[in-house]
Design an enzyme around this catalytic site. Sequence first.
Site, mmCIF file in Angstrom:
data_model
loop_
_atom_site.group_PDB
_atom_site.id
_atom_site.type_symbol
_atom_site.label_atom_id
_atom_site.label_comp_id
_atom_site.label_asym_id
_atom_site.label_seq_id
_atom_site.Cartn_x
_atom_site.Cartn_y
_atom_site.Cartn_z
ATOM 1 C CG ASN A 167 -1.828 1.072 1.517
ATOM 2 O OD1 ASN A 167 -1.409 2.408 1.148
ATOM 3 N ND2 ASN A 167 -2.920 1.081 1.623
ATOM 4 C CG HIS A 215 0.724 6.102 4.986
ATOM 5 N ND1 HIS A 215 -0.128 6.896 5.307
ATOM 6 C CD2 HIS A 215 0.235 4.907 5.446
ATOM 7 C CE1 HIS A 215 -1.414 6.394 5.803
ATOM 8 N NE2 HIS A 215 -0.968 5.223 6.060
ATOM 9 C CG HIS A 223 -8.257 3.816 1.547
ATOM 10 N ND1 HIS A 223 -8.483 3.599 2.981
ATOM 11 C CD2 HIS A 223 -9.593 3.980 0.968
ATOM 12 C CE1 HIS A 223 -9.823 3.950 3.148
ATOM 13 N NE2 HIS A 223 -10.561 4.064 2.051
ATOM 14 N NE ARG A 271 -9.724 8.207 4.616
ATOM 15 C CZ ARG A 271 -9.691 7.270 5.610
ATOM 16 N NH1 ARG A 271 -8.978 6.310 5.779
ATOM 17 N NH2 ARG A 271 -10.755 7.345 6.455
ATOM 18 N NE ARG A 330 -7.952 10.930 5.962
ATOM 19 C CZ ARG A 330 -8.307 10.471 6.935
ATOM 20 N NH1 ARG A 330 -7.758 9.818 7.686
ATOM 21 N NH2 ARG A 330 -9.633 10.674 7.496
ATOM 22 C CD GLU A 370 -6.847 -0.496 1.483
ATOM 23 O OE1 GLU A 370 -7.121 0.530 2.020
ATOM 24 O OE2 GLU A 370 -6.399 -1.280 1.768
ATOM 25 C CB THR A 373 -9.647 1.418 7.713
ATOM 26 O OG1 THR A 373 -9.214 2.191 6.488
ATOM 27 C CG2 THR A 373 -11.061 0.872 7.460
ATOM 28 C CD GLU A 427 -7.224 -6.365 3.497
ATOM 29 O OE1 GLU A 427 -7.273 -5.950 2.288
ATOM 30 O OE2 GLU A 427 -6.288 -5.547 4.358
ATOM 31 C CG HIS A 458 -5.673 -1.739 9.632
ATOM 32 N ND1 HIS A 458 -4.986 -1.143 10.651
ATOM 33 C CD2 HIS A 458 -5.964 -0.634 8.743
ATOM 34 C CE1 HIS A 458 -5.134 0.236 10.623
ATOM 35 N NE2 HIS A 458 -5.845 0.306 9.328
#
Length: 239
Positions: free
Chosen positions: A7, A10, A43, A45, A49, A70, A101, A151, A191
């Site tokens: 992922n 970030h 992801h 969102r 963000r 996601e 999440t 998941e 996660h």
Amino acid sequence: MAQLAVNVDHIATLRQARGTRYPEPVAAAIAAETAGADGIVVHLREDRRHINERDVRLIKQVVQSKLILEMAASSEMLGIAMDIKPDCVTLVPEKREELTTEGGLDLITHQDQIREAVVNLKNSGIATSIFIDPDLEQIKIAHKIDTDMIEIHTGAFCDARTASRKQKEFIRIVNAAKMGVKLKLEVNAGHGICYNTIKAFKGLDEISEFSIGHSIVSRALFTGMEQAVRDMKQLIVAL
Ligand code: PXP
């Protein structure tokens, strides 16, 4: 052997912190694949963000393994997914005020909405996964909804501070993974997984893929993205 989906959210978080054009999540995705990632995860969102639509479109164009998107099961996100056509969509719950999440989707409450999203995505040729807590009732509903994958949320295990809490949470994951496989679902997990917590999954062959972001991007600050992915991949190969 389980796969590693990386992922890159970030990388975009760092970019958004200053509103710059760097660092580039697309470059991180390419580096992750070069180092052996089996898939790239982003992801998108509602509040954008970190990852934005442009990132998803570009990563879709350059990715050679697979792109996992996601997203919430909202009409806006479904429209974007059907347009961009990632290889897989993982449906997640989403609250604006959360840091990340915070829990799996509650299929007892949202069963109809999620079923409809799964049908629409599958009809568009997109594989589906549902992010759920390691709860047997949730897994039975996921099976009824006819998703391709689930998941399992590993956050409660990874964040547990005491050995007894960790053990309790891990047993929930084991039972959930076994139930998922028994119901012929592909079972993934993610996660909060870091270079230490991944080791606990040794021998849990029911898990097909780990979805990992924050710990890899954090290590990449010191080692570079390729080395950070290689290190995690090596731990997964050893499971
Ligand atoms: N899986 C899902 C469904 C997530 O929402 C996240 C966080 O975006 C992850 C995996 C990756 O979690 P982490 O960044 O803690 O590795």
